[in-house]
Design a protein around this motif. Structure first.
Motif, mmCIF file in Angstrom:
data_model
loop_
_atom_site.group_PDB
_atom_site.id
_atom_site.type_symbol
_atom_site.label_atom_id
_atom_site.label_comp_id
_atom_site.label_asym_id
_atom_site.label_seq_id
_atom_site.Cartn_x
_atom_site.Cartn_y
_atom_site.Cartn_z
ATOM 1 N N VAL A 429 0.801 -1.210 0.000
ATOM 2 C CA VAL A 429 0.000 0.000 0.000
ATOM 3 C C VAL A 429 0.839 1.268 0.000
ATOM 4 O O VAL A 429 0.406 2.323 -0.480
ATOM 5 N N VAL A 430 2.067 1.205 0.510
ATOM 6 C CA VAL A 430 2.862 2.420 0.734
ATOM 7 C C VAL A 430 3.153 3.218 -0.541
ATOM 8 O O VAL A 430 3.015 4.450 -0.542
ATOM 9 N N PRO A 431 3.565 2.616 -1.654
ATOM 10 C CA PRO A 431 3.831 3.428 -2.860
ATOM 11 C C PRO A 431 2.615 4.228 -3.326
ATOM 12 O O PRO A 431 2.755 5.344 -3.823
ATOM 13 N N VAL A 453 -5.431 15.538 3.528
ATOM 14 C CA VAL A 453 -5.936 14.180 3.436
ATOM 15 C C VAL A 453 -5.370 13.357 4.582
ATOM 16 O O VAL A 453 -4.271 13.620 5.069
ATOM 17 N N CYS A 454 -6.140 12.372 5.011
ATOM 18 C CA CYS A 454 -5.684 11.442 6.042
ATOM 19 C C CYS A 454 -5.931 10.017 5.556
ATOM 20 O O CYS A 454 -7.027 9.688 5.090
ATOM 21 N N ALA A 455 -4.900 9.171 5.643
ATOM 22 C CA ALA A 455 -4.997 7.769 5.243
ATOM 23 C C ALA A 455 -5.203 6.904 6.483
ATOM 24 O O ALA A 455 -4.509 7.079 7.495
ATOM 25 N N TYR A 456 -6.140 5.963 6.403
ATOM 26 C CA TYR A 456 -6.447 5.049 7.508
ATOM 27 C C TYR A 456 -6.074 3.627 7.112
ATOM 28 O O TYR A 456 -6.275 3.214 5.970
ATOM 29 N N LEU A 457 -5.550 2.870 8.091
ATOM 30 C CA LEU A 457 -5.212 1.471 7.870
ATOM 31 C C LEU A 457 -5.530 0.679 9.134
ATOM 32 O O LEU A 457 -5.204 1.122 10.247
ATOM 33 N N PHE A 467 3.515 1.357 7.610
ATOM 34 C CA PHE A 467 2.553 2.463 7.650
ATOM 35 C C PHE A 467 2.835 3.399 8.828
ATOM 36 O O PHE A 467 2.736 4.620 8.711
ATOM 37 N N LEU A 468 3.232 2.811 9.968
ATOM 38 C CA LEU A 468 3.523 3.618 11.157
ATOM 39 C C LEU A 468 4.683 4.583 10.921
ATOM 40 O O LEU A 468 4.770 5.636 11.566
ATOM 41 N N THR A 486 -1.938 10.472 8.803
ATOM 42 C CA THR A 486 -2.209 9.030 8.856
ATOM 43 C C THR A 486 -2.894 8.695 10.173
ATOM 44 O O THR A 486 -2.751 9.416 11.162
ATOM 45 N N ALA A 487 -3.658 7.596 10.160
ATOM 46 C CA ALA A 487 -4.385 7.198 11.368
ATOM 47 C C ALA A 487 -4.535 5.692 11.415
ATOM 48 O O ALA A 487 -4.768 5.029 10.397
ATOM 49 N N ASN A 488 -4.393 5.132 12.607
ATOM 50 C CA ASN A 488 -4.655 3.717 12.854
ATOM 51 C C ASN A 488 -6.147 3.496 13.051
ATOM 52 O O ASN A 488 -6.811 4.257 13.759
ATOM 53 N N TRP A 489 -6.681 2.455 12.415
ATOM 54 C CA TRP A 489 -8.077 2.064 12.579
ATOM 55 C C TRP A 489 -8.065 0.771 13.381
ATOM 56 O O TRP A 489 -7.850 -0.308 12.864
#
Length: 963
Positions: A429-431, A453-457, A467-468, A486-489
């Motif tokens: 997912v990172v690229p 924007v904020c990405a959730y994983l 991701f962290l 970024t945010a942890n789900w």
């Protein structure tokens, strides 16, 4: 008839009336004898009873409000009384003559008393008295001996005219009117030192503004004086452009606003800046409804922010004025109402009172050709190349029109996963996150601020460890996203494993696709099945880690980089009213929105606004009736956004029309506590958080249900928790049953009649699938001059930096209390600078004030979490909760975030961590500090030689999409 220096003024506005009365037409034009009015400056002008009717209408509205029921009575009464006044003068002077303005105002008072309108007459008398005092102050100021420089001022056309000293006196005196702790002479004296021969008109105004704003740290009231001086620049700029007047003082704006609104709409439509639909309103009626005096409410920061970033402009020239700005937004939100004029005035009065404020996109775009009014968009990114780049394209289109984005990336397969189409392996997912990051940078929000924007994983994703590290400044930069949030789900099962120090298994979504759509007990059961399959060799791509180690890495990266934020999947889904309609896969940019998304089908949209809680605390108590009235109008405005909104992506329109979610939030929580003399770190504050949110929740749900009775329920109402009579307070039980009561502790107390409301919702339905969410409100709180959202005071004296510049902010409540105890002086100002706005080490400050005015990092995190937990029980979505931790350590972070989950919070936002450090202090003014030694250990966020401490970017423009 002319107002005060020139017309009959309205009485001061005391409420937030909703609908005005119309004023009678000008009768003087056909009078048999010519009546004329002698103004106070000696000039003579034709008699015009329009000014009488306007002034009387405003006086009635100030006392009675503008509700629809009163509108007709006010209209008829004003017309009758105006005719009586005109008839009186014509009887006295049948052949015409001159009347002094004071005679006219005396007659207005007399007629009001004879008609039995005693309250209106009383307020009118009080206002006349205040204006008389202002005029006398102006005279006294003009007699004061100043050493005015012998300079000429360069006009717009290049000509030179002598400095208009009398006008300057008037401007400064008006700016200080009603501000008991300001001195016009202090502003003038300093400004005169900076003038020179050939100075421009703009530079004269700048000299006044700068001279006034330098006094703010000494006396907070100067922020209002500075704002009023800035208004002179705004008036000149807009009124000249619109061809209404060359310049005007504030006392003349009651007249000029009426003329400026139609000219503004005409010009705005001509320049293709405004929607032609605005021309369909009764602009004369709306112009008369404008309350010019509300210009005086702004702080300097609030008005400068509006000028720099919100007012519509043409070739760099702002063509809006503050009240026209609010009226434009109100008209934009009312354009599809059946009674559009009455609703526009209702909306205008609410906005201009500062009792409630729309979110930034609504303020930007209401009434324009592309009214993108919504704040937040949530998307799910599918696991295929076409879908991934389609989602990135959606991001670009949504960001272009000022939307904040929350992307759910969990479905995208992990690094090393098999790709059937190419017989290769995935890069994970990172690229793709890197591409999304760069898209946010490339496509800013309408040229007004950066894309956000904020990405959730989800925590079980095999790429979670990489991701962290996305925001780290070290490592391969191709696998870093320096601009994207970024945010942890986080599922509950992970938190339980962490609490119990058990192992946790990471999977690729390609192998465990249904985990993405499961929550609660169903997730736990299926997750354990996948673990069993991995143990049996049926799944080869997985990784087993110690849950506690992963948790510590999550907290470590949060402390080091500020990301990823920690949000909780199961609390969001199990308490969602819309469980039957889909799954919540992420929150939004600011972690307060929790709505369902479906890849390629639904992009969740939320429409935000915030009640100014401080404006509803009167005489030390929350005015419950006012809260109910505010919310009723505000929910209607929010619901209108859904139908008027411009959708740049079809899937967003589909979702919004189907579910119609809105997010009613709050701001000014800290101010509301100050007004009640309640410390943030107290049980009383937690209780107020509970009771105030219960009241807001009750009336927000009720307002949506009433709208459903009028307009119909939202499309997916049937099957929702609402349809079953399960309200947000009831959904706590669902969370407890799924999580296990040993892992949650939430308060269930209520004080209102919820049984009646449950039945109403089941019977009438709901207009909106979701109605509450607490956004950060940094920018709109600046506009209204209150503390943002639910935040504690950052510092009691600091410099706030944003796109509009740097502004000194001093806590006016603290200054008030220190003055009462004889403690506010230059030494105290210097001490506050030295200690970064903290009172704790200033020995002469009493202990009760140190507790009351503790700053954000002096409030223990448990108070923040406890108050948030009490609010969360009433909210169907979530809240943007910043956590402040002084002396941050791994242990403190661990305890705080465990407590957040245990207390039933759905999400958390920024971590504001502060480590102890030794800093060199400096002072600006000479003198000793209160038992201070250089190099004393202190907690600092930012330090340096500045005169006033610099604030961290709490209102960073990067995260303003829903503010």
């Amino acid at each position: 008839m002319q107002t005060d220096a020139d017309s009959t003024p309205a009485a001061p506005q005391k409420g937030a009336p909703t609908t005005p009365a119309t004023a009678p037409s000008n009768m003087a034009a056909n009078a048999p004898g010519q009546l004329r009015v002698i103004k106070r400056n000696g000039t003579v002008v034709p008699y015009n009873d329009d000014q009488i009717s306007i002034a009387m209408t405003k006086a009635f509205l100030a006392v009675e409000g503008g509700v629809a029921a009163a509108s007709s009575r006010i209209h008829e009464t004003v017309e009758k009384l105006t005719n009586q006044i005109s008839s009186t003068f014509r009887r006295r002077m049948p052949s015409g003559g001159t009347i002094h303005i004071e005679e006219i105002q005396d007659q207005v008072e007399l007629i009001l008393m004879r008609a039995g309108e005693h309250k209106v007459a009383r307020d009118y008398v009080i206002y006349r008295t205040e204006r008389a005092k202002l005029r006398e102050a102006q005279k006294n100021l003009s007699r004061t001996e100043f050493k005015y420089p012998d300079v000429n001022v360069k006009q717009a056309d290049g000509s030179l005219l002598p400095l208009d000293v009398i006008r300057l006196n008037t401007l400064v005196t008006e700016a200080c009117a009603g501000l008991s702790h300001t001195e016009p002479s202090a502003i003038l004296t300093e400004a005169m030192r900076n003038l020179y021969d050939g100075v421009t008109e703009d530079d004269v105004n700048t000299a006044l503004v700068i001279s006034s704003r330098t006094l703010v740290e000494r006396e907070p009231e100067y922020t209002y004086a500075t704002s009023r001086l800035l208004l002179d620049k705004l008036r000149c700029e807009a009124l000249r452009f619109l061809g209404v007047a060359d310049k005007a003082t504030q006392s003349e704006m009651g007249k000029f606003y009426c003329e400026a609104l139609p000219a503004y709409i005409e010009k705005g439509v001509e320049l293709e800046l405004l929607s032609p639909a605005l021309k369909e309103f009764d602009l004369d009626l709306l112009g008369k409804a404008i309350i010019a005096e509300r210009d005086l409410q702004f702080t300097y920061l609030g008005l400068q922010t509006l000028y720099d970033r919100y007012f519509i402009h043409s070739d760099g020239v702002r063509i809006e004025l503050p009240q026209i700005f609010f009226m434009r937004v109100a008209m934009g939100l009312a354009e599809r109402e059946e009674e559009k004029n009455e609703r526009a005035i209702e909306f205008y009065r609410l906005l201009s009172s500062f009792d409630y404020m729309c979110s930034t996109p609504t303020l930007f775009n209401a009434g324009t050709l592309r009214p993108q009014l919504s704040s937040c968009y949530l998307t799910t990114v599918p696991d295929d190349l076409h879908g991934i780049y389609g989602a990135i394209q959606d991001n670009a289109m949504l960001s272009k029109f000022a939307g904040g984005l929350g992307n759910d990336w969990t479905p995208v397969r992990s690094l090393g996963a098999y790709i059937k189409g190419t017989n290769g392996k995935s890069q994970g997912v990172v690229p793709f996150l890197k591409v999304a990051n760069d898209t946010a940078v490339a496509v800013n929000q309408g040229g007004k601020r950066k894309g956000a924007v904020c990405a959730y994983l989800e925590t079980w994703h095999l790429d979670i460890e990489e991701f962290l590290e996305l925001r780290k400044n070290t490592g391969d930069d191709r696998r870093r996203t320096h601009d994207m949030n970024t945010a942890n789900w986080v599922p509950d099962l992970f938190m339980k494993r962490m609490f119990e120090d058990k192992e946790w298994t990471l999977f690729s979504p390609h192998d465990a696709p249904d985990l993405h759509d499961l929550f609660g007990k169903a997730f736990e059961e299926r997750y354990e099945e996948y673990e069993q399959m991995a143990a049996e060799g049926k799944i080869r791509l997985f990784k087993t880690v110690r849950a506690l180690d992963l948790w510590r890495k999550m907290l470590g990266m949060l402390f080091e980089t500020g990301h990823p934020w920690i949000t909780f999947k199961d609390a969001c889904n199990l308490r969602s009213p819309q469980q039957h309609a889909g799954v919540i896969h992420s929150s939004n940019l600011c972690t307060e929105i929790t709505l369902n998304t479906k890849a390629d089908e639904e992009i969740a949209v939320c429409n935000l606004g915030s009640v100014n809680l401080a404006q509803h605390v009167e005489d030390g108590k929350l005015n419950k009736a006012k809260v109910a009235a505010t919310i009723k109008t505000a929910v209607r405005m929010l619901d209108n956004v859904i139908d008027i909104n411009y959708y740049s992506v079809p899937a967003a329109r589909t979702s919004n029309m189907r579910h119609r979610p809105v997010g009613m939030g709050i701001m000014g929580f800290q101010d509301a506590l100050y007004k009640q003399h309640i410390a943030y770190s107290s049980k009383e504050a937690v209780q107020f958080a509970d009771e105030s949110m219960e009241l807001i929740s009750y009336h927000a749900i009720e307002a949506s249900s009433e709208l459903a009775a009028e307009r119909g329920s939202y499309g997916t109402y049937d099957g929702s928790l609402w349809s079953k009579g399960i309200l947000p307070i009831d959904s706590i039980k669902i969370l407890e049953e799924n999580r296990g009561e040993q892992f949650i502790e939430m308060n269930h107390d209520t004080t209102l009649d919820w049984d009646t409301l449950r039945e109403k919702v089941k019977t009438q339905g709901m207009r909106n699938s979701n109605v509450m969410a607490i956004a950060p409100t940094a920018t709109i709180a600046n506009i209204t001059g209150v503390s943002q959202s639910i935040e504690p005071t950052y510092q009691n004296l600091y410099v706030k930096s944003n796109l509009s510049g740097e502004f000194t902010v001093v806590n006016p409540y603290l200054v008030r209390d220190l003055k009462e105890r004889g403690l506010w002086d230059n030494v105290m100002i210097n001490d506050l600078k030295y200690y970064e706005g903290s009172l704790q080490k200033i020995d002469r400050v009493p202990e009760d004030l140190k507790v009351m005015y503790a700053t954000a990092f002096e409030v223990e995190p448990r108070w923040l979490v406890d108050a948030a937990s009490r609010r969360q029980k009433w909210i169907d979505q979530a809240q943007s909760l910043n956590l402040y931790i002084a002396g941050a350590s791994g242990k403190k972070l661990d305890v705080t975030y465990r407590m957040a989950w245990y207390s039933g919070l759905k999400t958390t936002y920024y971590l504001r961590a502060l480590a102890a450090s030794s800093t060199e202090k400096s002072t600006v003014e000479r003198g000793s500090h209160n038992k201070v030694a250089s190099g004393d250990e202190t907690n600092v966020m930012a330090s340096g030689p500045a005169a006033v401490p610099q604030a961290c970017s709490l209102d960073d423009p990067d995260c303003e999409a829903c503010q």
